[in-house]
Design a protein around this motif. Structure first.
Motif, PDB file in Angstrom:
ATOM      1  N   SER A  54      -1.714  -0.149   5.933  1.00  0.00           N
ATOM      2  CA  SER A  54      -0.360   0.392   5.945  1.00  0.00           C
ATOM      3  C   SER A  54       0.498  -0.248   4.865  1.00  0.00           C
ATOM      4  CB  SER A  54       0.278   0.189   7.325  1.00  0.00           C
ATOM      5  OG  SER A  54       1.579   0.723   7.360  1.00  0.00           O
ATOM      6  N   LEU A  55       0.306  -1.544   4.677  1.00  0.00           N
ATOM      7  CA  LEU A  55       1.034  -2.277   3.640  1.00  0.00           C
ATOM      8  C   LEU A  55       0.712  -1.729   2.262  1.00  0.00           C
ATOM      9  CD1 LEU A  55       2.925  -4.808   3.629  1.00  0.00           C
ATOM     10  CD2 LEU A  55       0.897  -6.147   3.101  1.00  0.00           C
ATOM     11  N   GLY A  56      -0.558  -1.411   2.030  1.00  0.00           N
ATOM     12  CA  GLY A  56      -0.956  -0.850   0.750  1.00  0.00           C
ATOM     13  C   GLY A  56      -0.302   0.491   0.495  1.00  0.00           C
ATOM     14  N   VAL A  57      -0.193   1.322   1.532  1.00  0.00           N
ATOM     15  CA  VAL A  57       0.419   2.640   1.384  1.00  0.00           C
ATOM     16  C   VAL A  57       1.913   2.516   1.092  1.00  0.00           C
ATOM     17  CG1 VAL A  57       0.907   4.830   2.525  1.00  0.00           C
ATOM     18  CG2 VAL A  57      -1.316   3.726   2.849  1.00  0.00           C
ATOM     19  N   THR A  58       2.614   1.683   1.859  1.00  0.00           N
ATOM     20  CA  THR A  58       4.055   1.542   1.633  1.00  0.00           C
ATOM     21  C   THR A  58       4.336   0.937   0.258  1.00  0.00           C
ATOM     22  OG1 THR A  58       4.065  -0.610   2.777  1.00  0.00           O
ATOM     23  CG2 THR A  58       4.620   1.335   4.077  1.00  0.00           C
TER      24      THR A  58
END
Length: 533
Positions: A54-58
């Motif tokens: 999720s961190l990578g996407v945001t």
């Protein structure tokens, strides 16, 4: 014993160092935002939990907003006959597009290239970190996040391909010093693959987000595919078989519009207002929030001349304004309330789509940053893709005509879902739904015959004016010379010199197909010479 180092080896080492530095600074530059650093930095190595994915996407969204908040992201849009920029000041990079004389040292093109490949690099890193990893019991959310990665990478490749045509297609985070430009077919196939993968993984409706798909859903991916296929059917490949693909993909979006949360808004002007910036008309929206630190710097004062405390970056072409059909859509597109013919800075009309409506002037005149969203793809465009592509594929049925007529009705200020039969000539509906004669004697009727493809192409001209995409229509249909060959105003008086005012930024470059795509930035070719082949 000392080892001799050849000049060639030194050059390769120096090139490698430069390339690494470029990628580092590109990556850092693309992820600099007024957000929590933990929401921007990519977790290193293989992901161990869903939070890291999720961190990578945001982080990619942060990079996207950082790039798209500036006009630079849309610089290619100034090539169209709808937009112009200041004839002097510091707008030289925009004028190069406006005048079709883009150099390979254009700093806006350079920045756009690096910002986009920064996002691609981030996406490739995320995909590598999640490869072969599954989080049991969280597959639905994992697929949703993966779908976003493919969607964002495809969108960035597509965005850049519309500027340059042939581009490089890195799909891993490793540096490839031999990287060159892919063929046009390869470029489209890669974009298609990413969007198809996104459509297979994304949900019908992304949970917990505002209207307008600020986090894309299955319909967003299909809508972008429909736009891709329409381009694919035109120049430079001219693969007419893609018209059917465009129509089929747009039809899937239309048939499932309710499930995706898509539809037309009643009042076109609502799309450019702060209060209604999240709208069901957005098939994909790039969202901003000024108080939150994710601000948009393309609107408000950039659409005004200095007469109105503006910076004169994004103006409207006079001839286009003169030709624009009168009615509700013209009033929603332009600021017809301002006395633009007597501006002392530059005599050009003002786009309401850029400045916002007059009701917001107290908030935004003289203001640079706002919370205005970018409606990157609108449902209105999906309807028009369906109508045009169906017609060019030879498969148009009644629903294709209806798709066009819905846009035409709203443009006339009528309820878009209510048919206006051809026998009701020179009449419109009042607030109670009763037919009344229009005081100007204008004709608002549905069209049911004629050349549907050309009627729709023209409708796109008016509906999507000032949204930085008119140029792409001119390119795919090879109508650049037809549109830009005579931009001279026809009726607007020159109140200073007398006669009719002259076009502000005259064309000085070629209008031929050899000049349809912007050159690859020379600094990129210096780093990776194969990009010049």
């Amino acid at each position: 014993m000392k080892r001799k180092i050849s000049l060639n080896t030194m050059k390769k080492s120096f090139s490698w160092i430069l390339t690494v530095l470029v990628l580092i600074f590109t990556f850092l530059g693309c992820t600099r935002l007024e957000e929590s650093p933990s929401e921007v930095n990519l977790a290193p190595g293989v992901y161990t939990d869903l939070a890291e994915l999720s961190l990578g996407v945001t982080g990619i969204y942060a990079s996207l907003r950082n790039a798209s908040q500036w006009s630079t992201f849309y610089v290619n849009g100034w090539s169209g006959d709808d937009l112009t920029t200041h004839k002097a000041s510091n707008k030289a990079d925009f004028r190069e597009h406006d005048q079709r004389a883009i150099t390979n040292e254009n700093s806006r093109v350079q920045d756009n290239w690096r910002n986009i490949y920064g996002m691609v690099f981030n996406a490739n890193t995320v995909l590598q970190n999640i490869e072969g990893v599954t989080f049991p019991g969280q597959e639905e959310e994992q697929n949703r996040l993966l779908g976003e990665i493919y969607f964002l990478r495809g969108a960035m490749f597509f965005h850049l391909a519309r500027v340059h045509g042939r581009i490089a297609l890195p799909t891993t985070p490793e540096i490839n010093f031999e990287l060159g430009l892919s063929s046009q077919v390869e470029v489209y196939e890669q974009i298609e693959s990413d969007f198809l993968q996104a459509a297979s993984l994304l949900p019908d409706l992304y949970p917990g987000v505002q209207p307008g798909a600020p986090r894309p859903n299955k319909g967003s991916a299909r809508g972008m595919l429909a736009r891709l296929y329409l381009d694919w059917a035109g120049f430079p490949l001219n693969d007419a078989s893609k018209y059917s693909d465009a129509a089929n993909m747009a039809k899937m979006v239309i048939d499932n519009a309710d499930a995706h949360g898509f539809g037309l808004v009643d009042n076109l002007e609502d799309l450019w207002s702060i209060d209604t910036r999240f709208s069901k008309e957005g098939v994909w929206t790039i969202a901003y929030c000024d108080p939150c630190g994710t601000r948009n710097g393309k609107y408000a004062r950039l659409g005004f001349p200095s007469d109105l405390q503006g910076w004169g970056e994004t103006f409207a072409e006079i001839r286009y304004f003169e030709d624009f059909p009168e009615g509700a859509r013209k009033e929603a597109t332009y600021r017809t309330d301002v006395d633009w013919q007597n501006f002392s800075d530059q005599v050009t009309p003002v786009f309401k789509k850029i400045t916002g409506p007059a009701s917001e002037d107290d908030q935004f005149i003289g203001v640079h940053f706002t919370s205005r969203n970018d409606l990157y793809l609108r449902y209105a465009e999906v309807l028009l893709i369906y109508a045009e592509a169906s017609a060019r594929a030879g498969t148009a049925a009644a629903d294709a005509w209806e798709a066009l007529n819905m846009i035409r009705r709203r443009a006339a200020g009528l309820p878009f879902a209510t048919a206006v039969p051809s026998e009701v000539d020179q009449m419109i509906l009042d607030a109670n739904g009763e037919f009344i004669v229009h005081p100007d004697g204008l004709t608002y009727v549905d069209v049911t015959s004629g050349d549907l493809a050309e009627l729709t192409f023209t409708e796109r001209k008016w509906e999507l004016a000032g949204e930085w995409i008119r140029w792409n229509d001119l390119v795919r249909m090879e109508r650049v010379e037809e549109a830009l060959g005579n931009r001279n105003p026809q009726v607007t008086p020159d109140n200073v010199n007398g006669g009719i005012i002259a076009v502000q930024n005259a064309i000085i470059g070629s209008l031929g197909t050899d000049n349809y795509f912007a050159p690859i930035p020379v600094r990129e070719i210096d780093l990776l010479p194969n990009l010049g082949n």
